[in-house]
Design a protein around this motif. Structure first.
Motif, PDB file in Angstrom:
ATOM      1  N   SER A  51       0.833  -1.208   0.000  1.00 32.50           N
ATOM      2  CA  SER A  51       0.000   0.000   0.000  1.00 32.50           C
ATOM      3  C   SER A  51       0.863   1.251   0.000  1.00 32.50           C
ATOM      4  O   SER A  51       0.567   2.218  -0.706  1.00 32.50           O
ATOM      5  CB  SER A  51      -0.896   0.055   1.238  1.00 32.50           C
ATOM      6  OG  SER A  51      -1.534  -1.156   1.446  1.00 32.50           O
ATOM      7  N   ARG A  57       2.346   1.642  -3.463  1.00 33.73           N
ATOM      8  CA  ARG A  57       1.364   2.133  -4.438  1.00 33.73           C
ATOM      9  C   ARG A  57       1.113   3.626  -4.264  1.00 33.73           C
ATOM     10  O   ARG A  57       0.949   4.367  -5.230  1.00 33.73           O
ATOM     11  CB  ARG A  57       0.042   1.384  -4.278  1.00 33.73           C
ATOM     12  CG  ARG A  57       0.059   0.014  -4.917  1.00 33.73           C
ATOM     13  CD  ARG A  57      -1.136  -0.774  -4.443  1.00 33.73           C
ATOM     14  NE  ARG A  57      -1.208  -2.066  -5.084  1.00 33.73           N
ATOM     15  CZ  ARG A  57      -1.682  -3.158  -4.481  1.00 33.73           C
ATOM     16  NH1 ARG A  57      -2.104  -3.099  -3.239  1.00 33.73           N
ATOM     17  NH2 ARG A  57      -1.737  -4.285  -5.128  1.00 33.73           N
ATOM     18  N   ALA A  58       1.059   4.060  -2.996  1.00 36.50           N
ATOM     19  CA  ALA A  58       0.839   5.483  -2.731  1.00 36.50           C
ATOM     20  C   ALA A  58       2.021   6.312  -3.253  1.00 36.50           C
ATOM     21  O   ALA A  58       1.825   7.364  -3.860  1.00 36.50           O
ATOM     22  CB  ALA A  58       0.637   5.712  -1.234  1.00 36.50           C
ATOM     23  N   SER A 104       1.772   6.627  -6.936  1.00 39.20           N
ATOM     24  CA  SER A 104       0.734   7.572  -7.376  1.00 39.20           C
ATOM     25  C   SER A 104       1.197   9.021  -7.277  1.00 39.20           C
ATOM     26  O   SER A 104       0.652   9.886  -7.958  1.00 39.20           O
ATOM     27  CB  SER A 104      -0.540   7.362  -6.573  1.00 39.20           C
ATOM     28  OG  SER A 104      -0.476   8.087  -5.369  1.00 39.20           O
ATOM     29  N   TYR A 117      -6.641   7.827   8.788  1.00 46.07           N
ATOM     30  CA  TYR A 117      -7.163   6.491   9.032  1.00 46.07           C
ATOM     31  C   TYR A 117      -6.297   5.716  10.034  1.00 46.07           C
ATOM     32  O   TYR A 117      -5.115   5.508   9.803  1.00 46.07           O
ATOM     33  CB  TYR A 117      -7.264   5.715   7.715  1.00 46.07           C
ATOM     34  CG  TYR A 117      -8.000   4.430   7.864  1.00 46.07           C
ATOM     35  CD1 TYR A 117      -9.372   4.410   8.102  1.00 46.07           C
ATOM     36  CD2 TYR A 117      -7.340   3.209   7.794  1.00 46.07           C
ATOM     37  CE1 TYR A 117     -10.055   3.225   8.264  1.00 46.07           C
ATOM     38  CE2 TYR A 117      -8.015   2.013   7.949  1.00 46.07           C
ATOM     39  CZ  TYR A 117      -9.379   2.035   8.188  1.00 46.07           C
ATOM     40  OH  TYR A 117     -10.051   0.856   8.352  1.00 46.07           O
ATOM     41  N   VAL A 133      -5.838   2.271  12.595  1.00 46.19           N
ATOM     42  CA  VAL A 133      -6.201   0.902  12.989  1.00 46.19           C
ATOM     43  C   VAL A 133      -5.146   0.439  13.984  1.00 46.19           C
ATOM     44  O   VAL A 133      -4.037   0.094  13.588  1.00 46.19           O
ATOM     45  CB  VAL A 133      -6.176  -0.091  11.804  1.00 46.19           C
ATOM     46  CG1 VAL A 133      -6.657  -1.461  12.260  1.00 46.19           C
ATOM     47  CG2 VAL A 133      -6.988   0.386  10.636  1.00 46.19           C
ATOM     48  N   GLU A 154      -0.861   6.301   3.905  1.00 49.23           N
ATOM     49  CA  GLU A 154      -1.101   5.653   2.606  1.00 49.23           C
ATOM     50  C   GLU A 154      -2.563   5.263   2.417  1.00 49.23           C
ATOM     51  O   GLU A 154      -2.969   4.861   1.342  1.00 49.23           O
ATOM     52  CB  GLU A 154      -0.178   4.444   2.436  1.00 49.23           C
ATOM     53  CG  GLU A 154      -0.563   3.163   3.173  1.00 49.23           C
ATOM     54  CD  GLU A 154      -0.203   3.161   4.660  1.00 49.23           C
ATOM     55  OE1 GLU A 154       0.180   4.222   5.194  1.00 49.23           O
ATOM     56  OE2 GLU A 154      -0.326   2.092   5.289  1.00 49.23           O
ATOM     57  N   LYS A 155      -3.373   5.384   3.498  1.00 47.32           N
ATOM     58  CA  LYS A 155      -4.804   5.065   3.387  1.00 47.32           C
ATOM     59  C   LYS A 155      -5.655   6.242   3.827  1.00 47.32           C
ATOM     60  O   LYS A 155      -6.834   6.092   4.114  1.00 47.32           O
ATOM     61  CB  LYS A 155      -5.124   3.843   4.258  1.00 47.32           C
ATOM     62  CG  LYS A 155      -4.664   2.535   3.650  1.00 47.32           C
ATOM     63  CD  LYS A 155      -5.528   2.159   2.447  1.00 47.32           C
ATOM     64  CE  LYS A 155      -4.872   1.074   1.627  1.00 47.32           C
ATOM     65  NZ  LYS A 155      -5.639   0.775   0.394  1.00 47.32           N
ATOM     66  N   GLY A 209      -6.312   9.071   2.134  1.00 50.77           N
ATOM     67  CA  GLY A 209      -6.747   9.944   1.047  1.00 50.77           C
ATOM     68  C   GLY A 209      -5.748  11.046   0.749  1.00 50.77           C
ATOM     69  O   GLY A 209      -4.541  10.885   0.953  1.00 50.77           O
ATOM     70  N   ARG A 210      -6.278  12.191   0.298  1.00 49.29           N
ATOM     71  CA  ARG A 210      -5.402  13.274  -0.141  1.00 49.29           C
ATOM     72  C   ARG A 210      -4.464  13.828   0.939  1.00 49.29           C
ATOM     73  O   ARG A 210      -3.280  14.019   0.688  1.00 49.29           O
ATOM     74  CB  ARG A 210      -6.223  14.410  -0.752  1.00 49.29           C
ATOM     75  CG  ARG A 210      -5.986  14.501  -2.253  1.00 49.29           C
ATOM     76  CD  ARG A 210      -6.892  15.519  -2.849  1.00 49.29           C
ATOM     77  NE  ARG A 210      -8.269  15.215  -2.475  1.00 49.29           N
ATOM     78  CZ  ARG A 210      -9.283  15.220  -3.310  1.00 49.29           C
ATOM     79  NH1 ARG A 210      -9.090  15.530  -4.564  1.00 49.29           N
ATOM     80  NH2 ARG A 210     -10.502  14.936  -2.921  1.00 49.29           N
ATOM     81  N   LEU A 227      -1.559  11.480   1.259  1.00 50.54           N
ATOM     82  CA  LEU A 227      -0.608  11.550   0.145  1.00 50.54           C
ATOM     83  C   LEU A 227       0.242  12.816   0.253  1.00 50.54           C
ATOM     84  O   LEU A 227       1.419  12.821  -0.091  1.00 50.54           O
ATOM     85  CB  LEU A 227      -1.342  11.514  -1.206  1.00 50.54           C
ATOM     86  CG  LEU A 227      -2.079  10.208  -1.539  1.00 50.54           C
ATOM     87  CD1 LEU A 227      -2.683  10.277  -2.937  1.00 50.54           C
ATOM     88  CD2 LEU A 227      -1.172   8.992  -1.426  1.00 50.54           C
TER      89      LEU A 227
END
Lengths: 208, 228
Positions: free
Chosen positions: A14, A17-18, A21, A147, A149, A189-190, A192-193, A196
């Protein structure tokens, strides 16, 4: 080049991938030579402290991280990668890397808000109160949420290490920053904007 | 769960209430309806401590986004990855995908969708539909989903919840519940009954009991679908 430390932790793809992007080149590795040649180091992580430390020790990455921190290279810790940079974690009663003095604690079982017992893990979107500005959080809106967890939280012994706090039945340190190290409990990485944006800022940060 | 009153549930089910404030404002029930989202899904969370979440729910059949009315007459309406991107850019907090592909030989198409979604959006998402065992869960997680949702398979074999929680953590395991309103009776004291197989099969299981049981087994979240 950004290096993501590969130590069998859960969220490495993840994070990769971020970075992809935002147009950032990266390498995922546990090879200390490759890590040495990186300009920035990301220390991600999802999993348990005991297992993670065992793997890091086996690869001698814990001592590498210490040297890297002393050398002034920008380091970004995420989630478990934030918890195990402290001296000790209550999870599996684990001795950790010790870049920052303090320990990682478990949320108390009976956290309450307005008479209701809160769930552990703390899971979902929550805000961060920043104590001071920091280059890695430039252009991140004050009201932005991130986010989370987790069942454990970092608790540095020196209050000056705390950059941001979050409320969940209690106030805990959700972002810590010491010199060239910035580490967060949530997952940029989770997130959102705003998440990032943090990664972008980190990649441009010189660690000062 | 016991704080859900039938009026609120109905409002959410009809998809007319974008936000329904429950008893004493302890919970917010957020129902999400959009042109391409045929089902309103809603979630409840503490207003004070954890933010309200807007979670669009997308049905995917043979790799295409599909829309039906009351789960019938589905037509394909586009690429799920593009729609997910659209929701992400609009500020969705999370996205739920249901694979409603009928034939098992086409299941791998969904794994490809999950992989492409993970490369496109940077918020958590869950995937459900046709998850029968740990291996199915693992495939979805490795492809990039944060959470896996089990529904019928968990009713038929509840062990999948505890096994999934043990292997991947409770935060990974979502119980999807399809619920129909019935009479309050001995078997269903809450007045809501669990239905499976797309709402076609009644189980006689009380919805409230099942929610508690799933929590005990290790489900980290519940995604409640009303089949009123």
């Amino acid at each position: 080049m950004i290096a993501i430390i590969d130590y069998n932790a859960g969220n490495i793809t993840s994070v990769a991938r971020a970075l992809h992007s935002i147009g950032q080149e990266y390498v995922i590795t546990d090879d200390t030579k490759l890590l040495d040649s990186a300009t920035h180091v990301i220390f991600p992580g999802v999993g348990a402290a005991g297992e993670a430390m065992a793997y890091l020790k086996q690869k001698n990455l814990h001592t590498w991280l210490k040297t890297c921190f002393q050398g002034g290279k920008p380091i970004l810790g995420i989630c478990l990668g934030t918890q195990i940079i402290l001296d000790h974690s209550e999870e599996n009663d684990t001795d950790c890397i010790g870049l920052v003095a303090g320990s990682t604690r478990r949320f108390p079982d009976l956290l309450e808000d307005a008479g209701r017992t809160l769930k552990i893990p703390h899971m979902g979107w929550n805000g961060v109160k920043f104590k001071r500005p920091h280059p890695v959080f430039v252009d991140v809106p004050k009201e932005a949420e991130f986010y989370f967890v987790h069942s454990y939280y970092p608790s540095p012994s020196d209050d000056a290490a705390v950059l941001g706090t979050t409320d969940y039945g209690m106030t805990f340190c959700s972002v810590l920053a010491v010199k060239n190290l910035v580490a967060m409990q949530f997952h940029p990485e989770k997130s959102g904007r705003p998440g990032l944006q943090i990664l972008k800022n980190f990649c441009a940060w010189e660690g000062k | 769960m016991k704080d859900i009153d039938s009026d609120g549930l109905k409002k959410c089910a009809r998809g007319k209430a974008h936000k329904y404030r429950g008893m004493r404002h302890t919970f917010t029930y957020a129902a999400v309806t959009r042109d391409v989202v045929q089902r309103s899904i809603w979630t409840f969370c503490e207003v004070v401590m954890i933010s309200k979440r807007i979670i669009p729910c997308l049905d995917v059949r043979d790799g295409k986004l599909t829309k039906g009315i009351k789960f019938k007459g589905n037509i394909d309406i586009g690429d799920p990855v593009e729609v997910a991107r659209e929701y992400y850019e609009q500020g969705a907090d999370e996205i739920v995908f249901y694979d409603i592909t009928a034939s098992s030989d086409k299941r791998d198409i969904m794994i490809d969708v999950v992989r492409r979604v993970a490369e496109t959006i940077f918020i958590p998402f869950s995937v459900g539909g046709g998850i029968r065992n740990l291996d199915d869960m693992r495939k979805v997680i490795l492809a990039g989903a944060e959470k896996v949702s089990v529904n019928s398979s968990a009713v038929l074999d509840p062990k999948i919840i505890s096994q999934g929680a043990k292997a991947f953590g409770s935060q990974c395991v979502v119980l999807g519940m399809d619920v129909k309103k019935g009479d309050i009776g001995k078997q269903t004291p809450s007045g809501y009954e669990i239905v499976i197989e797309g709402g076609r099969r009644f189980t006689g299981i009380d919805a409230l009991w099942w929610a508690k049981e799933a929590e005990r087994l290790g489900a980290g979240e519940i995604c409640l679908n009303s089949r009123l």
